[in-house]
Design a protein around this motif. Structure first.
Motif, mmCIF file in Angstrom:
data_model
loop_
_atom_site.group_PDB
_atom_site.id
_atom_site.type_symbol
_atom_site.label_atom_id
_atom_site.label_comp_id
_atom_site.label_asym_id
_atom_site.label_seq_id
_atom_site.Cartn_x
_atom_site.Cartn_y
_atom_site.Cartn_z
ATOM 1 N N TYR A 35 0.831 -1.349 -0.041
ATOM 2 C CA TYR A 35 -0.252 0.152 0.074
ATOM 3 C C TYR A 35 1.005 1.264 0.118
ATOM 4 C CZ TYR A 35 -3.853 -3.071 1.296
ATOM 5 O OH TYR A 35 -4.899 -3.891 1.447
ATOM 6 N N CYS A 36 2.194 1.114 0.214
ATOM 7 C CA CYS A 36 2.946 2.127 0.141
ATOM 8 C C CYS A 36 3.319 2.769 -1.207
ATOM 9 C CB CYS A 36 4.066 1.833 0.811
ATOM 10 S SG CYS A 36 4.184 1.509 2.546
ATOM 11 N N ARG A 37 3.206 4.059 -1.438
ATOM 12 C CA ARG A 37 3.515 4.766 -2.710
ATOM 13 C C ARG A 37 4.888 5.653 -2.735
ATOM 14 N NH1 ARG A 37 -2.521 6.119 -4.653
ATOM 15 N NH2 ARG A 37 -3.167 3.748 -5.052
ATOM 16 N N THR A 38 5.114 5.851 -1.364
ATOM 17 C CA THR A 38 6.221 6.680 -1.211
ATOM 18 C C THR A 38 6.997 6.031 0.195
ATOM 19 O OG1 THR A 38 5.156 7.874 0.875
ATOM 20 C CG2 THR A 38 4.921 8.766 -1.572
ATOM 21 N N GLU A 39 8.084 6.723 0.193
ATOM 22 C CA GLU A 39 9.058 6.145 1.157
ATOM 23 C C GLU A 39 8.587 6.071 2.760
ATOM 24 O OE1 GLU A 39 13.859 6.638 2.831
ATOM 25 O OE2 GLU A 39 13.171 6.776 0.824
ATOM 26 N N SER A 40 7.887 7.330 2.965
ATOM 27 C CA SER A 40 7.121 7.285 4.309
ATOM 28 C C SER A 40 6.112 6.628 4.365
ATOM 29 C CB SER A 40 7.012 8.860 4.690
ATOM 30 O OG SER A 40 6.178 9.171 3.688
ATOM 31 N N CYS A 41 5.435 6.345 3.376
ATOM 32 C CA CYS A 41 4.174 5.478 3.613
ATOM 33 C C CYS A 41 3.050 5.911 4.195
ATOM 34 C CB CYS A 41 4.502 4.001 3.884
ATOM 35 S SG CYS A 41 3.236 2.752 3.366
ATOM 36 N N GLU A 42 2.907 7.361 4.077
ATOM 37 C CA GLU A 42 1.870 8.160 4.628
ATOM 38 C C GLU A 42 0.433 7.560 4.127
ATOM 39 O OE1 GLU A 42 1.804 9.833 7.641
ATOM 40 O OE2 GLU A 42 3.895 9.257 7.844
ATOM 41 N N GLU A 43 0.491 7.450 3.103
ATOM 42 C CA GLU A 43 -0.899 7.229 2.142
ATOM 43 C C GLU A 43 -1.354 5.477 2.775
ATOM 44 O OE1 GLU A 43 2.442 5.556 0.055
ATOM 45 O OE2 GLU A 43 2.226 7.431 0.548
ATOM 46 N N GLY A 44 -0.176 4.903 2.727
ATOM 47 C CA GLY A 44 -0.669 3.458 3.221
ATOM 48 C C GLY A 44 -0.967 3.392 4.444
ATOM 49 N N ILE A 45 -0.342 4.059 5.368
ATOM 50 C CA ILE A 45 -0.502 4.151 6.901
ATOM 51 C C ILE A 45 -2.017 4.675 7.147
ATOM 52 C CG2 ILE A 45 -0.132 5.148 9.019
ATOM 53 C CD1 ILE A 45 2.811 4.966 8.223
ATOM 54 N N ALA A 46 -2.436 5.717 6.208
ATOM 55 C CA ALA A 46 -3.684 6.267 6.394
ATOM 56 C C ALA A 46 -4.781 5.433 5.799
ATOM 57 C CB ALA A 46 -3.805 7.410 5.352
ATOM 58 N N TYR A 47 -4.521 4.500 4.948
ATOM 59 C CA TYR A 47 -5.381 3.614 4.332
ATOM 60 C C TYR A 47 -5.591 2.638 5.290
ATOM 61 C CZ TYR A 47 -7.555 0.069 1.444
ATOM 62 O OH TYR A 47 -8.426 -0.616 0.580
ATOM 63 N N VAL A 48 -4.631 1.896 5.818
ATOM 64 C CA VAL A 48 -4.750 1.033 6.852
ATOM 65 C C VAL A 48 -5.686 1.419 8.068
ATOM 66 C CG1 VAL A 48 -3.594 -0.551 8.222
ATOM 67 C CG2 VAL A 48 -2.935 -0.497 6.015
ATOM 68 N N THR A 49 -5.146 2.656 8.642
ATOM 69 C CA THR A 49 -5.949 3.275 9.420
ATOM 70 C C THR A 49 -7.429 3.306 9.253
ATOM 71 O OG1 THR A 49 -3.786 4.362 10.250
ATOM 72 C CG2 THR A 49 -5.941 5.229 11.115
ATOM 73 N N GLU A 50 -7.819 3.672 8.180
ATOM 74 C CA GLU A 50 -9.024 3.978 7.740
ATOM 75 C C GLU A 50 -9.771 2.413 7.869
ATOM 76 O OE1 GLU A 50 -12.580 6.128 7.062
ATOM 77 O OE2 GLU A 50 -10.852 6.584 7.791
ATOM 78 N N LEU A 51 -9.368 1.715 7.208
ATOM 79 C CA LEU A 51 -9.796 0.370 7.375
ATOM 80 C C LEU A 51 -9.989 -0.105 8.792
ATOM 81 C CD1 LEU A 51 -7.800 -1.647 4.743
ATOM 82 C CD2 LEU A 51 -10.053 -1.113 4.593
ATOM 83 N N LEU A 52 -8.831 -0.081 9.818
ATOM 84 C CA LEU A 52 -9.166 -0.336 11.114
ATOM 85 C C LEU A 52 -10.351 0.341 11.726
ATOM 86 C CD1 LEU A 52 -5.537 -1.102 11.859
ATOM 87 C CD2 LEU A 52 -7.320 -2.910 11.716
ATOM 88 N N HIS A 53 -10.191 1.528 11.326
ATOM 89 C CA HIS A 53 -11.422 2.605 11.907
ATOM 90 C C HIS A 53 -12.864 1.936 11.394
ATOM 91 C CE1 HIS A 53 -13.991 6.003 12.543
ATOM 92 N NE2 HIS A 53 -14.002 6.207 11.319
ATOM 93 N N LYS A 54 -12.914 1.566 10.209
ATOM 94 C CA LYS A 54 -14.254 1.385 9.627
ATOM 95 C C LYS A 54 -14.552 0.097 10.393
ATOM 96 C CE LYS A 54 -14.195 3.823 5.555
ATOM 97 N NZ LYS A 54 -14.161 3.810 3.988
ATOM 98 N N GLN A 55 -13.873 -1.014 10.322
ATOM 99 C CA GLN A 55 -14.130 -2.279 10.774
ATOM 100 C C GLN A 55 -14.344 -2.383 12.194
ATOM 101 O OE1 GLN A 55 -14.641 -4.863 8.835
ATOM 102 N NE2 GLN A 55 -15.094 -6.084 10.660
ATOM 103 N N SER A 56 -13.562 -1.511 12.992
ATOM 104 C CA SER A 56 -13.718 -1.605 14.549
ATOM 105 C C SER A 56 -14.622 -0.511 15.111
ATOM 106 C CB SER A 56 -12.195 -1.767 15.151
ATOM 107 O OG SER A 56 -11.545 -0.416 14.670
ATOM 108 N N GLY A 57 -14.822 0.409 14.495
ATOM 109 C CA GLY A 57 -15.444 1.726 14.924
ATOM 110 C C GLY A 57 -14.438 2.405 16.148
ATOM 111 N N ILE A 58 -13.299 1.894 16.243
ATOM 112 C CA ILE A 58 -12.322 2.950 16.903
ATOM 113 C C ILE A 58 -12.220 4.110 16.213
ATOM 114 C CG2 ILE A 58 -10.369 2.809 17.831
ATOM 115 C CD1 ILE A 58 -10.188 -0.025 18.359
ATOM 116 N N ASP A 59 -12.064 5.254 17.009
ATOM 117 C CA ASP A 59 -11.764 6.619 16.210
ATOM 118 C C ASP A 59 -10.427 6.347 15.646
ATOM 119 O OD1 ASP A 59 -11.397 9.137 15.727
ATOM 120 O OD2 ASP A 59 -12.334 9.953 17.639
#
Length: 119
Positions: A35-59
Motif C-alpha cells: 500500500y506504500c507509494r512513497t518511502e514514508s508510506c503516509e498514504e498506506g498508513i492512512a489507508y490501513v488506519t481507515e480500514l481499521l477505523h471502519k471495521q472496529s469503530g475505533i476513532d
C-alpha cells in the motif's frame, strides 16, 4: 524544579512513544500489503488506519494507540508480565474493546480500490 519538569514530561513522552510504536505497526502492515507509494508510506498508513477505523469503530486517531497497546500486550516481559497486563488493560480502555489487530483490516483486503491510480 527539574524533578517537576521530568514528571510533567513523562506522559507526553509516553504518548509519543506509544503512537510511534503504533505507526510502526501500521507501516509494516501497509508495506507488507504493497500500500506504500512513497518511502514514508503516509498514504498506506492512512489507508490501513481507515480500514481499521471502519471495521472496529475505533476513532481513527486512536488506531495507532490501540495497535501499540496490542503489540505491548503480546510482548513477553518475563517477570513484569503481570504488571504489563494490568497496564495494557488500562490502555485498551481507549480502544473501546479488548484489542485491535491487523486481522481486522484483513477483512477488507481484496475488496478495495486502493490500487487504482489517484485522480
Amino acid at each position: 524544579m527539574i524533578v517537576l519538569i521530568i514528571i510533567a514530561a513523562i506522559p507526553i513522552s509516553f504518548n509519543s512513544l506509544v503512537n510511534w510504536l503504533g505507526k510502526s505497526e501500521l507501516y509494516a502492515f501497509a508495506e507488507d500489503k504493497n500500500y506504500c507509494r512513497t518511502e514514508s508510506c503516509e498514504e498506506g498508513i492512512a489507508y490501513v488506519t481507515e480500514l481499521l477505523h471502519k471495521q472496529s469503530g475505533i476513532d481513527a486517531k486512536d488506531v495507532p494507540w490501540c495497535m501499540a497497546t496490542n503489540r505491548i500486550y503480546y510482548t513477553d516481559l518475563y517477570s513484569l508480565n503481570g504488571l504489563k497486563v494490568k497496564f495494557t488493560n488500562w490502555m485498551y480502555e481507549t480502544c473501546e474493546r479488548h484489542e485491535l489487530t491487523l486481522d481486522d483490516a484483513n477483512i477488507e483486503i481484496g475488496d478495495h480500490q486502493h490500487d487504482e491510480p489517484d485522480h
